[in-house]
Design a protein around this motif. Sequence first.
Motif, mmCIF file in Angstrom:
data_model
loop_
_atom_site.group_PDB
_atom_site.id
_atom_site.type_symbol
_atom_site.label_atom_id
_atom_site.label_comp_id
_atom_site.label_asym_id
_atom_site.label_seq_id
_atom_site.Cartn_x
_atom_site.Cartn_y
_atom_site.Cartn_z
ATOM 1 N N GLU A 33 11.085 -13.492 7.674
ATOM 2 C CA GLU A 33 9.948 -14.411 7.663
ATOM 3 C C GLU A 33 9.681 -15.010 9.035
ATOM 4 O O GLU A 33 8.536 -15.210 9.428
ATOM 5 C CB GLU A 33 10.220 -15.516 6.642
ATOM 6 N N GLU A 73 -2.132 -13.119 8.746
ATOM 7 C CA GLU A 73 -1.185 -12.189 8.139
ATOM 8 C C GLU A 73 -1.707 -10.765 8.250
ATOM 9 O O GLU A 73 -2.797 -10.452 7.800
ATOM 10 C CB GLU A 73 -0.944 -12.554 6.674
ATOM 11 N N TRP A 132 3.182 -7.654 6.406
ATOM 12 C CA TRP A 132 4.327 -8.566 6.412
ATOM 13 C C TRP A 132 4.446 -9.329 7.721
ATOM 14 O O TRP A 132 5.234 -10.257 7.838
ATOM 15 C CB TRP A 132 5.620 -7.792 6.173
#
Length: 248
Positions: free
Chosen positions: A67, A146, A149
């Motif tokens: 992340e 975004e 991912w």
Amino acid sequence: MFRFVGNPIENMLGQERTDADIARLTSLLGLDQPFPVQYWKFLAGAAQGEFGVSYRQGRPVADIIAERLPATLELATASAILAVVFGIGLGTYTAIRRDGWAANTIMTLSLIGVSLPTFLIGILLIYLFSVELNWLPSFGRGEVVELGWWRTGLLTDSGRKALILPGITLGLFQMTLIMRLVRSEMLEVLRQDYIRFARARGLTDTSVHFPHPLINTLVPVITVTGLQPGSIIAFALITETGFQWPGA
């Protein structure tokens, strides 16, 4: 090393904890096992992409890295580009114009990047460009987009502005290192016989300095530059903390 920082059980359980709670969580996390056993289990899991669970967030470490890794890589890449481009450019200029006041000023200011710690440079930049001038944001990553991912701030105006100060802070030390190395190597090359011969033939300064002297200068510089990404990523932790950059 983290075993000497403190017992994670003390941070995970509140003040109302009991001995039974401590024993249960210690057994659940495997902290009651000998250190070699814990380390071996960690290495076995890391080899399969499993880095355990974060004691602070209670989430798999692999998910947290996935992340936050894009933010760290973008910051490190921007810093590396800044260090290489400006390091080579300023190093070449200060070598060619070594007796000029501008070159001497640049070399004097470069001591800041070499001498001051990273966190202090970040604080000074925040004070000047965020507090006094109010030109750039002092923290955060700005608006992100975004792409699958991958989350990037390079496609938004606020994201690009937010990258400037931490990028300069992280890349300043590497830039001054490369600049001084380029200057030293360039001065050595300019003393070679083929440079004197080129000047004796009446070639212009541009023809004398480029491209062959610069190419010969960059041979050791490329070697040193190849070692910098590791240092940049290592120092990124300090910069990300100072600018609240959501990196890994």
